[in-house]
Design an enzyme around this catalytic site. Sequence first.
Site, PDB file in Angstrom:
ATOM      1  N   ASP A 123      11.388 -13.705 -51.247  1.00 31.70           N
ATOM      2  CA  ASP A 123       9.942 -13.581 -51.448  1.00 31.70           C
ATOM      3  C   ASP A 123       9.305 -13.115 -50.152  1.00 31.70           C
ATOM      4  OD1 ASP A 123       9.891 -14.401 -54.117  1.00 31.70           O
ATOM      5  OD2 ASP A 123       9.700 -16.509 -53.595  1.00 31.70           O
ATOM      6  N   ASP A 141       8.348 -10.694 -59.361  1.00 34.05           N
ATOM      7  CA  ASP A 141       7.414 -11.683 -59.903  1.00 34.05           C
ATOM      8  C   ASP A 141       6.158 -11.019 -60.447  1.00 34.05           C
ATOM      9  OD1 ASP A 141       9.222 -13.654 -59.066  1.00 34.05           O
ATOM     10  OD2 ASP A 141       8.168 -13.963 -57.172  1.00 34.05           O
TER      11      ASP A 141
END
Length: 165
Positions: A123, A141
Amino acid sequence: MSRPLMSTGLRWLWLALLVLVVDLGSKQWVMNTFMLHESVSVMPFFNFFYAHNYGAAFSFLADKGGWQRWFFSAIALVICVALLVMMYRSTAQQKMTNCAYSLIIGGAVGNLSDRLIHGVVIDFIDFYVGNWHWPTFNVADCAICIGAILVVLEGFVRPADKAAK
């Protein structure tokens, strides 16, 4: 009677491939450019922050000892197969539905790749206001969320189409 693949929703899988390439490319760039937990300010409300997510959304089950890696990998595979079957059964003209499914597949495969290769999801997108930070996320995402929103929106649009016929 079989139909040509290009007449099915599978014709929209190019979008899943595009999401996958952008997602994996951006993650590779982050891993090559930043140290783990390094944060670089981009705008007054946005940073690149290199993080490892051992769980799912919002680090759900991140601290559970490793079994969640395989659990979330299995869920991603099942969802991808189900969406591929649904795309095959749909027509290429069902654009919103097929785009939504492709976005979800591309994002799921991107995060699945991370889990299988790195054991974690990479991330790096960090939005914040003052000291409050939205949980760090990635391109996969974003694609999954946009796909899910499109599925919901399609549920509102489709009944109107049926009523008009």
